[in-house]
Design an enzyme around this catalytic site. Structure first.
Site, PDB file in Angstrom:
ATOM      1  N   THR A  23       0.810  -1.223   0.000  1.00  0.00           N
ATOM      2  CA  THR A  23       0.000   0.000   0.000  1.00  0.00           C
ATOM      3  C   THR A  23       0.842   1.272   0.000  1.00  0.00           C
ATOM      4  OG1 THR A  23      -0.044  -0.203   2.391  1.00  0.00           O
ATOM      5  CG2 THR A  23      -1.975  -1.031   1.201  1.00  0.00           C
ATOM      6  N   SER A  53      -4.275  -1.533   6.983  1.00  0.00           N
ATOM      7  CA  SER A  53      -4.708  -1.731   5.587  1.00  0.00           C
ATOM      8  C   SER A  53      -5.417  -3.058   5.358  1.00  0.00           C
ATOM      9  CB  SER A  53      -3.494  -1.674   4.653  1.00  0.00           C
ATOM     10  OG  SER A  53      -2.866  -0.440   4.766  1.00  0.00           O
ATOM     11  N   ARG A 111      21.723  -4.248   3.117  1.00  0.00           N
ATOM     12  CA  ARG A 111      22.501  -3.812   1.951  1.00  0.00           C
ATOM     13  C   ARG A 111      24.003  -4.016   2.075  1.00  0.00           C
ATOM     14  NH1 ARG A 111      19.497   1.907   1.220  1.00  0.00           N
ATOM     15  NH2 ARG A 111      17.572   1.163   0.243  1.00  0.00           N
ATOM     16  N   CYS A 140      17.914   4.887  -3.423  1.00  0.00           N
ATOM     17  CA  CYS A 140      17.516   5.526  -4.685  1.00  0.00           C
ATOM     18  C   CYS A 140      18.580   6.477  -5.253  1.00  0.00           C
ATOM     19  CB  CYS A 140      16.185   6.254  -4.514  1.00  0.00           C
ATOM     20  SG  CYS A 140      16.000   7.096  -2.944  1.00  0.00           S
ATOM     21  N   GLN A 167      16.646  15.879  -3.497  1.00  0.00           N
ATOM     22  CA  GLN A 167      15.803  14.690  -3.396  1.00  0.00           C
ATOM     23  C   GLN A 167      14.353  15.043  -3.074  1.00  0.00           C
ATOM     24  OE1 GLN A 167      19.558  12.351  -1.446  1.00  0.00           O
ATOM     25  NE2 GLN A 167      17.609  11.304  -1.281  1.00  0.00           N
ATOM     26  N   SER A 170       8.859  12.300  -1.983  1.00  0.00           N
ATOM     27  CA  SER A 170       8.374  10.912  -2.052  1.00  0.00           C
ATOM     28  C   SER A 170       9.459   9.926  -1.646  1.00  0.00           C
ATOM     29  CB  SER A 170       7.848  10.576  -3.450  1.00  0.00           C
ATOM     30  OG  SER A 170       8.884  10.730  -4.395  1.00  0.00           O
ATOM     31  N   HIS A 247      14.472  12.446  -8.177  1.00  0.00           N
ATOM     32  CA  HIS A 247      15.689  12.937  -7.513  1.00  0.00           C
ATOM     33  C   HIS A 247      16.642  13.485  -8.585  1.00  0.00           C
ATOM     34  CE1 HIS A 247      14.200  11.206  -3.937  1.00  0.00           C
ATOM     35  NE2 HIS A 247      15.068  10.246  -3.733  1.00  0.00           N
TER      36      HIS A 247
HETATM   37  P1  NAP Z   1       5.708   4.234   2.543  1.00  0.00           P
HETATM   38  O1  NAP Z   1       5.070   4.934   1.414  1.00  0.00           O
HETATM   39  O2  NAP Z   1       5.702   4.897   3.865  1.00  0.00           O
HETATM   40  O3  NAP Z   1       5.061   2.769   2.671  1.00  0.00           O
HETATM   41  C1  NAP Z   1       5.352   1.941   3.773  1.00  0.00           C
HETATM   42  C2  NAP Z   1       4.676   0.607   3.637  1.00  0.00           C
HETATM   43  O4  NAP Z   1       4.980  -0.146   4.813  1.00  0.00           O
HETATM   44  C3  NAP Z   1       3.136   0.696   3.567  1.00  0.00           C
HETATM   45  O5  NAP Z   1       2.634  -0.283   2.718  1.00  0.00           O
HETATM   46  C4  NAP Z   1       2.749   0.398   5.010  1.00  0.00           C
HETATM   47  O6  NAP Z   1       1.450  -0.171   5.133  1.00  0.00           O
HETATM   48  C5  NAP Z   1       3.781  -0.654   5.352  1.00  0.00           C
HETATM   49  N1  NAP Z   1       3.864  -0.807   6.811  1.00  0.00           N
HETATM   50  C6  NAP Z   1       4.027   0.140   7.759  1.00  0.00           C
HETATM   51  N2  NAP Z   1       3.981  -0.411   8.999  1.00  0.00           N
HETATM   52  C7  NAP Z   1       3.773  -1.728   8.805  1.00  0.00           C
HETATM   53  C8  NAP Z   1       3.621  -2.837   9.682  1.00  0.00           C
HETATM   54  N3  NAP Z   1       3.698  -2.694  11.009  1.00  0.00           N
HETATM   55  N4  NAP Z   1       3.419  -4.068   9.154  1.00  0.00           N
HETATM   56  C9  NAP Z   1       3.338  -4.236   7.800  1.00  0.00           C
HETATM   57  N5  NAP Z   1       3.463  -3.223   6.918  1.00  0.00           N
HETATM   58  C10 NAP Z   1       3.692  -1.988   7.408  1.00  0.00           C
HETATM   59  O7  NAP Z   1       7.263   3.955   2.240  1.00  0.00           O
HETATM   60  P2  NAP Z   1       7.972   3.740   0.818  1.00  0.00           P
HETATM   61  O8  NAP Z   1       8.486   5.044   0.317  1.00  0.00           O
HETATM   62  O9  NAP Z   1       7.101   2.928  -0.027  1.00  0.00           O
HETATM   63  O10 NAP Z   1       9.299   2.919   1.235  1.00  0.00           O
HETATM   64  C11 NAP Z   1       9.296   1.532   1.459  1.00  0.00           C
HETATM   65  C12 NAP Z   1      10.750   1.061   1.597  1.00  0.00           C
HETATM   66  O11 NAP Z   1      11.443   1.325   0.377  1.00  0.00           O
HETATM   67  C13 NAP Z   1      11.549   1.758   2.694  1.00  0.00           C
HETATM   68  O12 NAP Z   1      12.472   0.861   3.268  1.00  0.00           O
HETATM   69  C14 NAP Z   1      12.308   2.832   1.925  1.00  0.00           C
HETATM   70  O13 NAP Z   1      13.479   3.257   2.572  1.00  0.00           O
HETATM   71  C15 NAP Z   1      12.615   2.100   0.642  1.00  0.00           C
HETATM   72  N6  NAP Z   1      12.859   2.950  -0.523  1.00  0.00           N
HETATM   73  C16 NAP Z   1      12.024   3.994  -0.774  1.00  0.00           C
HETATM   74  C17 NAP Z   1      12.251   4.780  -1.894  1.00  0.00           C
HETATM   75  C18 NAP Z   1      11.370   5.948  -2.213  1.00  0.00           C
HETATM   76  O14 NAP Z   1      11.712   6.710  -3.128  1.00  0.00           O
HETATM   77  N7  NAP Z   1      10.253   6.140  -1.519  1.00  0.00           N
HETATM   78  C19 NAP Z   1      13.309   4.493  -2.760  1.00  0.00           C
HETATM   79  C20 NAP Z   1      14.143   3.409  -2.466  1.00  0.00           C
HETATM   80  C21 NAP Z   1      13.916   2.645  -1.346  1.00  0.00           C
HETATM   81  P3  NAP Z   1       0.174   0.737   5.569  1.00  0.00           P
HETATM   82  O15 NAP Z   1      -0.244   1.441   4.316  1.00  0.00           O
HETATM   83  O16 NAP Z   1      -0.791  -0.296   6.005  1.00  0.00           O
HETATM   84  O17 NAP Z   1       0.630   1.644   6.651  1.00  0.00           O
END
Ligand code: NAP
Length: 338
Positions: A23, A53, A111, A140, A167, A170, A247
């Protein structure tokens, strides 16, 4: 288990794929990229997120899937694409691996671990062969930088890298986007991931500081060393800007030799995954929804024939996360590394 690519069912039965954090911003983008690239495959999809969710539905290839809460009794799948924070990855990735899954993890949890390949398919594709069940997606900002550096490193050698990042919000997930949107409307978002207001501001801090460098800056340094297998001197300054997606990086590379600008263009143009713009520069708004790393404003400094500068932009949710992860998944399937 040897996998085959051809046909609608690569393993002779539906391919079981879990998206953990489905999500979130990365999870939703993973689903989008999977739809684009795996539309002809027979997939059994497991969507997991927090309890908040559970019961919600997400569409995938014209079908609705119910989101389930992530619990200790994890499903048995072929592949799990992890899109949650590093604490959750540390806790749940091993449970999926124990049940036979290969995990591609977007968080920073594993990593830098020795037995975990850190892979950008255009740069170090063969590292995936060493996996022991977990493959990490780099940060990223690191991904787009190493795609630019790799062809230069191989062709001309690199001594030093100076990089300033710009950056988007998002990059900090849903909460980052909510914070910018709320502040734009004049409000305050209590759960902001930023140390101060981001609207009409730029913030030279991403993560916590140690030895004067932020967490994000250390990630760029250490992950680049691991991916390129070279201890280059890298001088990063990471900055959050009030841009929603994409970014940007101003990079200056001190090469070991003095090629012509034409040689540089030729080398970069022939590298998969790079899009070069010679006439005009590229901005984050241009790259939203795209998978390539965009390079523009290439130039040598008039007083230093080894100092090459460029403006490098990519969609952090796609090449910086989801697309890179799906490319790894495609390689695993193609190479039968299941
Ligand atoms: P996000 O939008 O905040 O999404 C977080 C996800 O984690 C949501 O699906 C959330 O579900 C879930 N979550 C939170 N608490 C949880 C729990 N207790 N149990 C199960 N699921 C849970 O974050 P994001 O940007 O997608 O990032 C996700 C990962 O990718 C992170 O490690 C981040 O560092 C990495 N990343 C992000 C980017 C970027 O550009 N955003 C780039 C590279 C890597 P709910 O919706 O139910 O809360």
């Amino acid at each position: 288990m040897a996998l085959e690519v051809a046909g609608s069912s690569p393993v002779g039965r539906p391919l079981k794929i879990a998206v953990v954090g489905a999500t979130g911003l990365v999870g939703r983008t993973v689903l989008k990229v999977l739809e684009e690239r795996f539309w002809d495959k027979d997939i059994e999809l497991y969507l997991l997120a927090s309890e908040r969710s559970a019961g919600k539905t997400l569409d995938f290839l014209n079908k609705s899937y119910e989101v389930k809460a992530l619990e200790y009794d994890v499903p048995e799948v072929d592949f799990a694409l992890f899109c949650v924070n590093s604490e959750l990855s540390r806790k749940f990735v091993p449970l999926f691996v124990e049940k036979g899954a290969i995990v591609i993890d977007n968080s920073s949890a594993f990593r830098l671990e020795d037995n975990v390949p850190l892979v950008v398919p255009e740069v170090n594709p063969n590292d995936i062969n060493e996996h022991m069940g977990i493959i990490s997606n780099p940060n990223c900002s690191t991904i787009q930088m190493v795609v630019f550096l790799k062809p230069l490193y191989d062709a001309f050698g690199i001594e030093e890298v100076f990089v300033s990042t710009y950056q988007s919000v998002s990059g900090a997930g849903m909460k980052g986007v909510f914070a910018l949107n709320e502040e734009e409307k004049g409000g305050i978002y209590d759960d902001t991931p930023f140390p101060m207001r981001i609207y009409r501001n730029v913030i030279p801090q991403i993560g916590e500081f140690s030895e004067g460098f932020s967490t994000e800056e250390w990630k760029i340094i250490k992950e680049t060393h691991k991916i390129l297998k070279a201890n280059l001197k890298i001088y990063p300054t990471c900055v959050r800007v009030p841009v929603e997606v994409g970014h940007s990086e101003a990079i200056t590379v001190i090469l070991k030799s003095s090629p012509s600008l034409k040689d540089v263009y030729d080398v970069l143009k022939s590298f998969k995954g790079i899009y070069i713009s010679e006439e005009s520069y590229i901005t984050p708004l241009d790259v939203e929804g795209k998978d390539e790393v965009y390079v523009s404003r290439l130039r040598f400094h008039p007083d230093n024939s080894r100092a090459l500068s460029a403006w490098v932009v990519a969609d952090n949710l796609r090449k910086g996360a989801a697309t890179n992860a799906i490319q790894i998944l495609e390689m695993l399937i193609e190479r039968g590394l299941g």
